[in-house]
Design a protein around this motif. Structure first.
Motif, PDB file in Angstrom:
ATOM      1  N   TRP A  43      -4.500  -1.510 -10.583  1.00 34.47           N
ATOM      2  CA  TRP A  43      -5.053  -1.055  -9.303  1.00 34.47           C
ATOM      3  C   TRP A  43      -5.058   0.478  -9.228  1.00 34.47           C
ATOM      4  O   TRP A  43      -6.058   1.087  -8.818  1.00 34.47           O
ATOM      5  N   LEU A  44      -3.949   1.085  -9.636  1.00 39.05           N
ATOM      6  CA  LEU A  44      -3.875   2.556  -9.553  1.00 39.05           C
ATOM      7  C   LEU A  44      -4.894   3.199 -10.484  1.00 39.05           C
ATOM      8  O   LEU A  44      -5.527   4.200 -10.134  1.00 39.05           O
ATOM      9  N   VAL A  49      -0.690   6.089  -3.489  1.00 33.12           N
ATOM     10  CA  VAL A  49      -1.872   6.945  -3.600  1.00 33.12           C
ATOM     11  C   VAL A  49      -1.784   8.050  -2.548  1.00 33.12           C
ATOM     12  O   VAL A  49      -2.062   9.233  -2.821  1.00 33.12           O
ATOM     13  N   GLU A  50      -1.352   7.681  -1.355  1.00 33.62           N
ATOM     14  CA  GLU A  50      -1.231   8.667  -0.279  1.00 33.62           C
ATOM     15  C   GLU A  50      -0.161   9.706  -0.637  1.00 33.62           C
ATOM     16  O   GLU A  50      -0.371  10.910  -0.496  1.00 33.62           O
ATOM     17  N   SER A 100      -1.490  12.048  -3.234  1.00 33.68           N
ATOM     18  CA  SER A 100      -2.517  12.989  -2.759  1.00 33.68           C
ATOM     19  C   SER A 100      -1.893  14.101  -1.911  1.00 33.68           C
ATOM     20  O   SER A 100      -2.427  15.189  -1.834  1.00 33.68           O
ATOM     21  N   ARG A 147      -7.725   1.980 -11.286  1.00 33.44           N
ATOM     22  CA  ARG A 147      -9.065   1.803 -10.696  1.00 33.44           C
ATOM     23  C   ARG A 147      -9.322   2.752  -9.533  1.00 33.44           C
ATOM     24  O   ARG A 147     -10.464   2.926  -9.116  1.00 33.44           O
ATOM     25  N   THR A 148      -8.280   3.339  -8.966  1.00 29.25           N
ATOM     26  CA  THR A 148      -8.511   4.329  -7.906  1.00 29.25           C
ATOM     27  C   THR A 148      -8.844   5.702  -8.502  1.00 29.25           C
ATOM     28  O   THR A 148      -9.048   6.659  -7.777  1.00 29.25           O
ATOM     29  N   ARG A 171      -0.996   1.422  -2.089  1.00 32.46           N
ATOM     30  CA  ARG A 171      -1.770   2.315  -1.213  1.00 32.46           C
ATOM     31  C   ARG A 171      -0.899   3.493  -0.756  1.00 32.46           C
ATOM     32  O   ARG A 171      -1.351   4.637  -0.708  1.00 32.46           O
TER      33      ARG A 171
END
Ligand SMILES: Cc1cc2nc3c(=O)[nH]c(=O)nc-3n(C[C@H](O)[C@H](O)[C@H](O)COP(=O)(O)OP(=O)(O)OC[C@H]3O[C@@H](n4cnc5c(N)ncnc54)[C@H](O)[C@@H]3O)c2cc1C
Length: 480
Positions: free
Chosen positions: A65-66, A357-358, A361, A68-69, A354
């Motif tokens: 998943w990571l 990812v935040e 960032s 693919r982001t 999720r």
């Protein structure tokens, strides 16, 4: 090997026996992973990867998943990435996060078999059926193969047969050292996800379940307790009381082509593990399996391991360092009673991924911000007292049939409360009010229950459990 284990030697290959021994050694921490406090990349460094995933078992779902982001992801495993699977079961609805994550368009396609219902059965007690939990067999190979392919297609770097030797954390990232074919390989990343399962250096569990078994063929089929009913999943089953100082528990579920996966396990405090927990348990598995399911069985595929469990009455495992987050079994966010690590992983990975990812960032990779990525399911906060009851050796002077009687009272109460509550309990999602009703009903069936539970807990554990129960009540009251 200090003992003989004749049945196990006969049934398992030399390669499997060697792997069993290596797991036992690693679990006993005879091969520790070195962790340096400092010495990783300095502030301002540009690490090679955003995320390094240590361990390509089920935690591969994070890696895929990571990647693919659009993050730069590396995944390594001491075996082949994505090969370390067991036979897993879950309910159909619980696979939905795989679709929400856009990893599988139709996660239902991963299901090999669906049962009519699941049951829990206690020796000398009743059989308690439940619908909608652990009633689907997932094709683990297909799941992990697809996750590996997705990670690769999204540009992740996959490092098969690379074993973690050490890692160090600096202000600018994590430096990971790996062993591969006699050489040392170094990787640097902004964040390390520890998906090493029970082998993680941080998986400081206070209980564990040595678990052995595998896929069997040739068992008798039919409707009797000691026969395989192809439409029935067996979540927890006992066939005797405490023997050799342990309460052994079976789990079994039918698979495709008339096969049946059977596991045998027991709960134990890690300090009380014998020298060869898995070999000893396999020896018992082969000797007592006919008590559970009769027939001339052939072992088609052995599966085994240690499942870490946490009562939550002592500190939970957590990385003591910035830039490192534990996931999967290493993090132990699954039930200490049913140990459904697969279900727990699929339910929890998307919100955690999720949040990562935040954090990446906004560059908030400190220990506290990462730990806050986890949200603890309610049931887990209060289950520990019940689990401690399952550990013989605690509470001296207990009768051999006490554990079966207690669990029978508990599951009779759950069954009486209806399928929704019973299923929520198995999924770790029982709420405060239902938990109180469950305790009340169980106490009505077995009035000595509180004396028994508190007798196996220290004062500190009782205080912690009571505080957790009160906190759960407050949280759920505030949220209406
Ligand atoms: C026998 C057994 C049966 C189970 N049955 C069920 C079930 O029916 N339902 C269910 O919900 N759950 C079940 N579980 C639990 C479930 O399998 C786990 O919760 C799940 O696999 C955890 O995933 P993970 O990625 O955290 O760890 P794992 O899947 O254990 O993966 C850890 C990975 O790390 C790698 N690794 C370890 N050390 C190193 C190192 N030093 N360097 C590099 N790589 C390393 C390993 O090779 C492995 O691939 C079972 C577990 C066992 C042991």
């Amino acid at each position: 090997m200090s003992a003989d284990f004749p049945r196990t030697r006969e049934a398992l290959s030399a390669e499997t026996l060697e792997h069993l021994l290596s797991l036992e050694r690693a679990f006993a921490r005879k091969e520790p992973i070195a962790l340096a406090e400092r010495g990783g990349p300095d502030r301002g460094a540009r690490p090679d990867f955003d995320v390094i995933l240590a361990g390509g078992g089920l935690s591969l779902v994070y890696g895929a998943w990571l990647a693919r982001t659009g993050l730069r992801v590396a995944i390594f495993d001491r075996r082949k990435v994505g090969c370390g699977h067991r036979e897993w079961n879950i309910s159909r609805a619980e696979l939905q996060p795989l679709a929400d994550a856009a990893l599988f368009e139709k996660p239902g396609d991963l299901i090999d078999l669906e049962y009519r219902q699941g049951i829990v059965r206690w020796h000398g007690g009743g059989t308690y059926a439940v619908n909608g939990v652990l009633d689907c067999v997932v094709n683990a190979e297909r799941l992990l193969d697809a996750l590996r392919a997705q990670a690769e297609a999204a540009g992740a770097t996959l490092l098969d047969f690379h074993a973690l030797a050490s890692y160090s954390v600096g202000d600018g990232g994590v430096l990971v050292q790996l062993h591969h074919e006699g050489a040392t390989v170094e990787l640097s990343g902004r964040l390390l996800l520890d998906g090493l399962g029970a082998a993680s250096p941080h998986a400081a569990f206070d209980l564990c379940c040595p678990t052995v078994g595998g896929v069997l063929s040739g068992l008798a089929t039919g409707g009797a307790n000691d026969e395989v009913d192809p439409a029935l999943g067996e979540i927890l089953v006992t066939t005797e009381d405490v023997e050799d100082g342990r309460q052994h528990i079976w789990e079994g579920f039918p698979g495709a082509h008339g096969r049946f996966t059977a596991y045998l396990f027991y709960y134990v405090e890690p300090a009380r593990l014998p020298e060869h927990p898995l070999l000893e348990l396999y020896e018992r598995f082969f000797a007592t399996r006919p008590r559970y399911k009769r027939g001339d069985a052939t072992m088609e595929k052995p599966t085994y391991g240690f499942i870490p469990a946490y009562t939550r009455l002592r500190p939970m495992p957590a990385s003591p360092r910035d830039r490192v987050l534990l996931v999967g079994d290493a993090a132990g966010r699954h039930s200490p009673l049913t140990f459904c690590g697969f279900g727990s992983m699929i339910r929890s990975f998307l919100p955690v991924a999720r949040a990562l990812v935040e954090r990446l960032s906004t560059d908030r990779l400190d220990h506290r911000s990462l730990a806050a990525a986890w949200d603890e399911p309610p049931g887990l906060q209060v289950m520990g007292g019940l689990t401690l009851m399952m550990v013989p050796g605690r509470g001296n002077g207990r009768a051999p049939d006490d554990i079966n009687h207690l669990l029978d009272a508990a599951f009779a109460s759950l069954a009486e409360m209806g399928n929704e509550v019973y299923a929520a309990f198995v999924r770790d999602q029982i709420g405060f009010r239902d938990f109180i009703t469950f305790m009340r009903k169980t106490a009505a069936r077995r009035p000595t229950i509180y004396d028994e539970v508190f007798a196996v807990m220290s004062r500190g554990e009782i205080a912690k459990w009571s505080w957790r129960l009160a906190r759960l009540g407050m949280t759920q009251w505030k949220s209406g």
